[in-house]
Design a protein around this motif. Structure first.
Motif, PDB file in Angstrom:
ATOM      1  N   VAL A   1      20.497 -30.772  57.144  1.00 30.32           N
ATOM      2  CA  VAL A   1      19.629 -31.538  56.248  1.00 30.32           C
ATOM      3  C   VAL A   1      20.431 -31.784  54.974  1.00 30.32           C
ATOM      4  CG1 VAL A   1      17.409 -31.634  55.071  1.00 30.32           C
ATOM      5  CG2 VAL A   1      17.608 -30.364  57.213  1.00 30.32           C
TER       6      VAL A   1
ATOM      7  N   HIS B   1      12.245 -30.190  57.413  1.00 28.95           N
ATOM      8  CA  HIS B   1      13.461 -29.705  58.077  1.00 28.95           C
ATOM      9  C   HIS B   1      13.705 -30.309  59.451  1.00 28.95           C
ATOM     10  CE1 HIS B   1      10.949 -26.970  60.452  1.00 28.95           C
ATOM     11  NE2 HIS B   1      10.491 -26.410  59.341  1.00 28.95           N
TER      12      HIS B   1
ATOM     13  N   PRO C   1      11.540 -22.158  60.996  1.00 29.87           N
ATOM     14  CA  PRO C   1      12.954 -21.778  60.972  1.00 29.87           C
ATOM     15  C   PRO C   1      13.150 -20.274  60.822  1.00 29.87           C
ATOM     16  CG  PRO C   1      12.362 -23.044  58.998  1.00 29.87           C
ATOM     17  CD  PRO C   1      11.151 -22.934  59.829  1.00 29.87           C
TER      18      PRO C   1
ATOM     19  N   PHE D   1      18.273 -20.401  56.753  1.00 26.88           N
ATOM     20  CA  PHE D   1      19.068 -21.562  56.363  1.00 26.88           C
ATOM     21  C   PHE D   1      20.330 -21.083  55.669  1.00 26.88           C
ATOM     22  CE2 PHE D   1      16.365 -20.752  52.704  1.00 26.88           C
ATOM     23  CZ  PHE D   1      17.234 -20.889  51.625  1.00 26.88           C
TER      24      PHE D   1
ATOM     25  N   SER E   1       8.060 -20.538  55.048  1.00 23.33           N
ATOM     26  CA  SER E   1       8.337 -21.779  55.758  1.00 23.33           C
ATOM     27  C   SER E   1       7.293 -22.027  56.838  1.00 23.33           C
ATOM     28  CB  SER E   1       9.724 -21.717  56.407  1.00 23.33           C
ATOM     29  OG  SER E   1      10.707 -21.500  55.437  1.00 23.33           O
TER      30      SER E   1
ATOM     31  N   TYR F   1       8.101 -27.624  57.163  1.00 20.05           N
ATOM     32  CA  TYR F   1       8.707 -27.591  55.829  1.00 20.05           C
ATOM     33  C   TYR F   1       9.338 -26.251  55.463  1.00 20.05           C
ATOM     34  CZ  TYR F   1       5.908 -31.790  55.091  1.00 20.05           C
ATOM     35  OH  TYR F   1       5.352 -33.032  55.205  1.00 20.05           O
ATOM     36  N   LEU F   2      10.425 -26.364  54.683  1.00 17.50           N
ATOM     37  CA  LEU F   2      10.965 -25.241  53.918  1.00 17.50           C
ATOM     38  C   LEU F   2      10.448 -25.414  52.500  1.00 17.50           C
ATOM     39  CD1 LEU F   2      14.752 -25.331  54.850  1.00 17.50           C
ATOM     40  CD2 LEU F   2      13.177 -23.505  55.404  1.00 17.50           C
TER      41      LEU F   2
ATOM     42  N   VAL G   1      19.782 -25.615  58.777  1.00 15.83           N
ATOM     43  CA  VAL G   1      18.519 -24.927  59.002  1.00 15.83           C
ATOM     44  C   VAL G   1      18.480 -24.547  60.478  1.00 15.83           C
ATOM     45  CG1 VAL G   1      16.012 -25.056  58.808  1.00 15.83           C
ATOM     46  CG2 VAL G   1      17.445 -26.380  57.235  1.00 15.83           C
TER      47      VAL G   1
END
Length: 70
Positions: A10, A24, A30, A33, A50, A54-55, A69
């Protein structure tokens, strides 16, 4: 089955001291990262849990970063 290899790059993310929601693209939560590029001396950290989409990241200062990620 090496978890770190099952990831996505990303790029072009701007972080700051405020929380930023980053899409992500993994379609799963995830495992982590790695900052692979950073244009400023900035610590990047997960500021909220997370999700599958999204993070939630913040930084110690403004920076443009790229993440791996996984």
């Amino acid at each position: 089955a090496i978890p770190i290899l099952d990831g996505i790059l990303v790029e072009g993310i701007e972080v700051s001291t405020s929380e930023r929601r980053i899409l992500h693209g993994l379609k799963r939560k995830p495992k982590g990262f790695i900052v692979v590029d950073n244009d400023n001396n900035c610590l990047v950290y997960r500021s909220s849990e997370s999700t599958n989409k999204y993070l939630h990241l913040s930084g110690s200062r403004v920076a443009n970063i790229s993440l791996w990620v996984f």
